[in-house]
Structures are given as C-alpha cells and as structure tokens.
Design a protein around this motif. Structure first.
Motif, PDB file in Angstrom:
ATOM      1  N   UNK A   1       1.015 -10.583  -9.788  1.00  0.00           N
ATOM      2  CA  UNK A   1       1.730  -9.501 -10.470  1.00  0.00           C
ATOM      3  C   UNK A   1       0.718  -8.583 -11.146  1.00  0.00           C
ATOM      4  N   UNK A   2       1.004  -7.302 -11.130  1.00  0.00           N
ATOM      5  CA  UNK A   2       0.107  -6.332 -11.745  1.00  0.00           C
ATOM      6  C   UNK A   2      -0.121  -5.146 -10.842  1.00  0.00           C
ATOM      7  N   UNK A   3      -1.126  -4.352 -11.152  1.00  0.00           N
ATOM      8  CA  UNK A   3      -1.413  -3.116 -10.437  1.00  0.00           C
ATOM      9  C   UNK A   3      -2.524  -3.330  -9.421  1.00  0.00           C
ATOM     10  N   UNK A   4      -2.264  -2.884  -8.190  1.00  0.00           N
ATOM     11  CA  UNK A   4      -3.224  -2.970  -7.083  1.00  0.00           C
ATOM     12  C   UNK A   4      -3.463  -1.559  -6.565  1.00  0.00           C
ATOM     13  N   UNK A   5      -4.736  -1.181  -6.366  1.00  0.00           N
ATOM     14  CA  UNK A   5      -5.084   0.211  -6.093  1.00  0.00           C
ATOM     15  C   UNK A   5      -6.130   0.278  -4.978  1.00  0.00           C
ATOM     16  N   UNK A   6      -5.990   1.267  -4.069  1.00  0.00           N
ATOM     17  CA  UNK A   6      -7.032   1.512  -3.073  1.00  0.00           C
ATOM     18  C   UNK A   6      -8.265   2.054  -3.791  1.00  0.00           C
ATOM     19  N   UNK A   7      -9.424   1.905  -3.162  1.00  0.00           N
ATOM     20  CA  UNK A   7     -10.671   2.331  -3.802  1.00  0.00           C
ATOM     21  C   UNK A   7     -10.671   3.811  -4.167  1.00  0.00           C
ATOM     22  N   UNK A   8      -9.959   4.638  -3.385  1.00  0.00           N
ATOM     23  CA  UNK A   8      -9.909   6.069  -3.704  1.00  0.00           C
ATOM     24  C   UNK A   8      -8.814   6.417  -4.713  1.00  0.00           C
ATOM     25  N   UNK A   9      -8.028   5.393  -5.130  1.00  0.00           N
ATOM     26  CA  UNK A   9      -6.982   5.599  -6.132  1.00  0.00           C
ATOM     27  C   UNK A   9      -5.726   6.257  -5.606  1.00  0.00           C
ATOM     28  N   UNK A  10      -5.679   6.568  -4.326  1.00  0.00           N
ATOM     29  CA  UNK A  10      -4.536   7.298  -3.763  1.00  0.00           C
ATOM     30  C   UNK A  10      -3.278   6.450  -3.667  1.00  0.00           C
ATOM     31  N   UNK A  11      -3.401   5.185  -3.290  1.00  0.00           N
ATOM     32  CA  UNK A  11      -2.251   4.290  -3.136  1.00  0.00           C
ATOM     33  C   UNK A  11      -2.299   3.265  -4.255  1.00  0.00           C
ATOM     34  N   UNK A  12      -1.165   3.127  -4.935  1.00  0.00           N
ATOM     35  CA  UNK A  12      -1.083   2.193  -6.060  1.00  0.00           C
ATOM     36  C   UNK A  12       0.198   1.376  -5.933  1.00  0.00           C
ATOM     37  N   UNK A  13       0.051   0.067  -5.890  1.00  0.00           N
ATOM     38  CA  UNK A  13       1.206  -0.845  -5.861  1.00  0.00           C
ATOM     39  C   UNK A  13       1.287  -1.556  -7.197  1.00  0.00           C
ATOM     40  N   UNK A  14       2.398  -1.417  -7.858  1.00  0.00           N
ATOM     41  CA  UNK A  14       2.627  -2.199  -9.070  1.00  0.00           C
ATOM     42  C   UNK A  14       3.614  -3.294  -8.717  1.00  0.00           C
ATOM     43  N   UNK A  15       3.131  -4.537  -8.732  1.00  0.00           N
ATOM     44  CA  UNK A  15       3.970  -5.704  -8.457  1.00  0.00           C
ATOM     45  C   UNK A  15       4.518  -6.200  -9.784  1.00  0.00           C
ATOM     46  N   UNK A  16       5.776  -5.941 -10.014  1.00  0.00           N
ATOM     47  CA  UNK A  16       6.406  -6.306 -11.278  1.00  0.00           C
ATOM     48  C   UNK A  16       6.764  -7.792 -11.258  1.00  0.00           C
ATOM     49  N   UNK A  17       6.745  -8.461 -12.403  1.00  0.00           N
ATOM     50  CA  UNK A  17       7.022  -9.902 -12.440  1.00  0.00           C
ATOM     51  C   UNK A  17       8.461 -10.268 -12.077  1.00  0.00           C
ATOM     52  N   UNK A  18       9.356  -9.291 -11.981  1.00  0.00           N
ATOM     53  CA  UNK A  18      10.754  -9.582 -11.641  1.00  0.00           C
ATOM     54  C   UNK A  18      11.021  -9.510 -10.137  1.00  0.00           C
ATOM     55  N   UNK A  19       9.946  -9.389  -9.322  1.00  0.00           N
ATOM     56  CA  UNK A  19      10.124  -9.347  -7.876  1.00  0.00           C
ATOM     57  C   UNK A  19      10.344  -7.951  -7.314  1.00  0.00           C
ATOM     58  N   UNK A  20      10.207  -6.933  -8.132  1.00  0.00           N
ATOM     59  CA  UNK A  20      10.311  -5.546  -7.675  1.00  0.00           C
ATOM     60  C   UNK A  20       8.911  -4.938  -7.631  1.00  0.00           C
ATOM     61  N   UNK A  21       8.763  -3.886  -6.831  1.00  0.00           N
ATOM     62  CA  UNK A  21       7.499  -3.173  -6.802  1.00  0.00           C
ATOM     63  C   UNK A  21       7.760  -1.676  -6.820  1.00  0.00           C
ATOM     64  N   UNK A  22       6.736  -0.956  -7.261  1.00  0.00           N
ATOM     65  CA  UNK A  22       6.734   0.506  -7.244  1.00  0.00           C
ATOM     66  C   UNK A  22       5.422   0.916  -6.586  1.00  0.00           C
TER      67      UNK A  22
END
Length: 80
Positions: A9-30
């Motif tokens: 859970x947490x924020x995952x980012x490509x090296x260029x910062x363009x794509x960001x996945x936030x994996x929320x602890x409730x099983x949802x993502x943004x």
C-alpha cells in the motif's frame, strides 16, 4: 491476502513521475497520468507479490512486485 495487511500500500511512481499509482489500504487505487490526477480509479487485489487491477470502467491489468519494484504493463514504478 487482505489489502489492509499487504506491504505494498502506498504511492508508486515511474522514474519520470508521469504515472502514479496510489494503492489505498482499502483495496482501491487511484492512477494519475501527467496532469490528470484521477485518470483511472478502481479496485485491486494483491496475492503474494502479484497484483490484479480492475478499473471502474471494466479494464483489467496486472503486475508483479520484484525486488521492491512494481512492474506493470511495461512500466516500472518505485515506491515514493
């Protein structure tokens, strides 16, 4: 594995910062893409080091966590 108990859970980012996945602890993502902060949203499930995504529009994808790095759809995302 319960989403609330997995270590990814947490924020995952490509090296260029363009794509960001936030994996929320409730099983949802943004997912943010460039200046679009909420480009995609949905649910996800982690089993071991594998992640499956189900976008709210019906799109599905998956990825794997390898040595602390998320490999997803040809992208490499690192924890931020």
């Amino acid at each position: 594995m319960s989403e609330a108990s997995h270590p990814y859970a947490g924020l995952w980012v490509t090296d260029d910062g363009r794509i960001r996945h936030e994996l929320l602890p409730n099983g949802r993502y943004v997912e943010a893409r460039g200046s679009r902060e909420r480009a995609y949203e949905g649910r996800y499930e982690v089993r071991g080091d594998h992640i499956d995504y189900w976008d709210d529009t019906g799109f599905t994808a998956d990825g794997d966590f390898i040595d602390g790095v998320l490999h997803h759809a040809g992208m490499v995302l690192r924890r931020r």
